[in-house]
Design an enzyme around this catalytic site. Structure first.
Site, short mmCIF file in Angstrom:
data_model
loop_
_atom_site.label_atom_id
_atom_site.label_comp_id
_atom_site.label_asym_id
_atom_site.label_seq_id
_atom_site.Cartn_x
_atom_site.Cartn_y
_atom_site.Cartn_z
N CYS A 216 -68.29 37.74 6.39
CA CYS A 216 -69.31 38.40 5.57
C CYS A 216 -70.03 37.45 4.63
O CYS A 216 -70.96 37.85 3.93
CB CYS A 216 -68.68 39.53 4.79
SG CYS A 216 -67.84 40.67 5.87
N HIS A 356 -71.00 41.16 -4.34
CA HIS A 356 -70.43 41.43 -3.02
C HIS A 356 -69.93 42.87 -2.96
O HIS A 356 -70.24 43.60 -2.02
CB HIS A 356 -69.30 40.44 -2.73
CG HIS A 356 -68.74 40.53 -1.35
ND1 HIS A 356 -69.52 40.34 -0.23
CD2 HIS A 356 -67.49 40.80 -0.90
CE1 HIS A 356 -68.77 40.48 0.86
NE2 HIS A 356 -67.53 40.76 0.47
N GLU A 367 -63.56 40.26 -7.86
CA GLU A 367 -64.87 39.63 -8.04
C GLU A 367 -65.32 39.72 -9.50
O GLU A 367 -65.81 38.74 -10.07
CB GLU A 367 -65.91 40.30 -7.13
CG GLU A 367 -67.30 39.68 -7.26
CD GLU A 367 -68.35 40.37 -6.42
OE1 GLU A 367 -69.49 39.86 -6.35
OE2 GLU A 367 -68.04 41.43 -5.81
N LYS A 387 -74.49 47.55 -1.21
CA LYS A 387 -73.61 48.19 -0.22
C LYS A 387 -73.32 49.64 -0.54
O LYS A 387 -72.91 50.40 0.34
CB LYS A 387 -72.29 47.41 -0.13
CG LYS A 387 -72.42 46.00 0.44
CD LYS A 387 -71.07 45.32 0.52
CE LYS A 387 -71.18 43.90 1.04
NZ LYS A 387 -71.77 42.98 0.03
N HIS A 392 -71.52 48.05 4.31
CA HIS A 392 -71.23 46.63 4.38
C HIS A 392 -71.70 46.11 5.73
O HIS A 392 -71.10 46.42 6.77
CB HIS A 392 -69.73 46.41 4.22
CG HIS A 392 -69.33 44.98 4.07
ND1 HIS A 392 -70.19 43.93 4.27
CD2 HIS A 392 -68.13 44.40 3.72
CE1 HIS A 392 -69.56 42.79 4.07
NE2 HIS A 392 -68.31 43.05 3.74
N PHE A 451 -63.67 37.12 5.22
CA PHE A 451 -62.33 36.87 5.73
C PHE A 451 -62.13 35.38 5.95
O PHE A 451 -63.04 34.67 6.40
CB PHE A 451 -62.14 37.58 7.07
CG PHE A 451 -61.74 39.03 6.98
CD1 PHE A 451 -61.67 39.69 5.78
CD2 PHE A 451 -61.42 39.74 8.14
CE1 PHE A 451 -61.29 41.02 5.70
CE2 PHE A 451 -61.05 41.07 8.09
CZ PHE A 451 -60.98 41.72 6.87
#
Length: 465
Positions: A216, A356, A367, A387, A392, A451
């Site tokens: 991502c 994010h 975050e 998002k 997402h 990831f």
């Protein structure tokens, strides 16, 4: 996307047995790294017009359509693009909704024969890329396009998952009908670089052309790499961003297996709830977001429409775990710090963050904690989550969020974070809860994490000659 780890979500299920790898010993303690980051002095902003990077075009494919202005208008209105999946029968899945694109049209951008063959991941890339070039005045057939040095024009559009539909169809044909029924387009249309390659072929760009795949964080990695190509003198103009089309059985099933998705099937439009105490996982989305990035010198010579300026960016790795973020937030906070140093920006100058913020229990707070390590006074900063409305979009998330960030700069309005019902007490930023706000953006950052511990941050600002 690493913030959406199953056990990081706090869901009451047994997590998959992802092996935990501890960070390797460093030459100095983490506190030393933090101290070095805190005491280093940010350089001055770039002044050389050959190295200043500006944004001259934007293009997208989204759940809100293919037009940038319409996309942002619907974000400002606080609409949700999330709904039941109807592309396939999702009735047996514990999650049955997503930010699915419906009625996508490539007419005028891809010929009919190729359009029927292409994976959506590639279709989104080509349409958004060509639209971005049109908005930059570089559309195919234009005078400006004809005058380009195509050897110094490139394409750098990445994807986290690649052509999943092409891959899934090939596996089905193999198992049901044998290898002779595998399409000859299976390999070309499933590999991650083909969106960039086909777009480059269509527009004749012979400069740097490749893809980056960092889950991502992909789009921001591409923006960072594209800007560095321009600053090094490798290229004058690069089409950069991300594309993704993973809403199909294997994509949904894979994230279900990770136990990463919201299961709010009774109310999907409120399922993406960044920073809300009721969040229960992220919502899948899809699409593409692409920028035309250009040296200021080149843009001024051709009289290009300059929308905003890319000041800098940074990428790094947590080096910690397959899906979990570092508990101390060091990877994220140091990436933000390095991006500001690259941009020549002091933390006090930043007053908007497109986060994010995936709507996962641990990830959203990790975050925020990292951001607080960099920005000691958050009273003037507005932080929001795109998002919350479009889901997402995985490898395309940063591309679409960069466009939202730039539109906030050019319009003076920041879109809301919807579905803020019971905010986390720890999140003491102004999250622009549920309703847009007027805000003059001085410097903005856009965060993306993936990831594997991939972190990427890019910095944008209004263009000032």
């Amino acid at each position: 996307m690493h913030a959406s780890a199953p056990h990081a979500l706090g869901l009451r299920v047994h997590p998959p047995a992802f092996p935990r790898r501890r960070a390797r010993p460093r030459r100095g303690p983490a506190s030393t790294v933090r101290a070095a980051a805190a005491t280093s002095t940010a350089p001055q902003r770039e002044t050389d017009p050959r190295k200043r990077v500006v944004i001259t075009g934007m293009g997208l494919a989204s759940v809100f359509g293919n037009e940038v202005d319409a996309f942002y208008d619907r974000l400002l209105a606080g609409e949700s693009g999330v709904g039941p999946i109807d592309r396939f029968d999702a009735g047996n899945f514990p999650t049955r909704f997503a930010g699915q694109i419906r009625g996508f049209s490539s007419e005028g951008y891809i010929d009919g024969k190729n359009d029927r063959r292409l994976d959506d991941c590639i279709r989104y890339c080509i349409v958004s890329g060509k639209k971005a070039l049109e908005s930059a005045g570089l559309g195919a057939g234009s005078d400006a396009h004809g005058k380009l040095d195509v050897g110094r024009a490139g394409v750098l559009v990445g994807t986290g998952m690649g052509g999943l539909t092409a891959f899934s169809n090939a596996i089905q044909n193999l198992t049901e009908k044998g290898y002779k029924r595998i399409s000859p387009f299976f390999i070309p249309y499933s590999i991650t670089n083909m969106g960039s390659a086909l777009l480059a072929m269509d527009v004749g760009f012979m400069g740097p052309s490749y893809s980056i795949s960092t889950a991502c964080a992909t789009s921001n990695f591409c923006f960072y790499a594209a800007a560095n190509h321009i600053r090094r003198g490798d290229a004058d103009v690069i089409v950069a961003g991300g594309t993704e089309a993973a809403i199909l059985e294997i994509g949904l099933g894979g994230f279900v297996a990770c136990r990463a998705l919201s299961q709010r099937n009774d109310d999907p439009k409120t399922a993406s709830r960044p920073w809300d105490t009721g969040r229960d996982g992220f919502v899948m989305g899809e699409g593409a977001g692409v920028l035309v990035m250009e040296s200021l010198e080149h843009a001024m010579k051709r009289g290009a429409p300059i929308i905003a300026e890319y000041l800098g960016g940074a990428v790094n790795c947590d080096a910690y775990h397959l899906t979990d973020p570092r508990a101390d937030g060091l990877g994220v906070s140091s990436c933000i710090t390095k991006s500001l140093q690259d941009a020549g920006v002091a933390p006090e100058e930043v007053n908007y963050i497109n986060a994010h913020a995936t709507s996962t229990l641990a990830g959203d707070l990790a975050e925020v904690r990292a951001i607080k390590q960099v920005f000691k006074n958050t009273s003037e900063i507005k932080i929001n989550s795109t998002k919350s409305m479009i889901g997402h979009c995985l490898g395309a998330a940063g591309g679409l969020e960069a466009i939202a960030t730039i539109k906030s700069i050019t319009t003076g309005w920041v879109h809301p974070t919807i579905n803020q019902f019971n905010p986390e007490p720890e999140v003491d930023f102004d999250t622009v809860a549920n309703k847009k706000k007027q805000h003059e953006v001085n410097v903005a950052i856009s965060n993306s994490f993936g990831f594997g511990g991939h972190n990427s941050v890019v910095v944008f600002a209004p263009f000032k000659p």
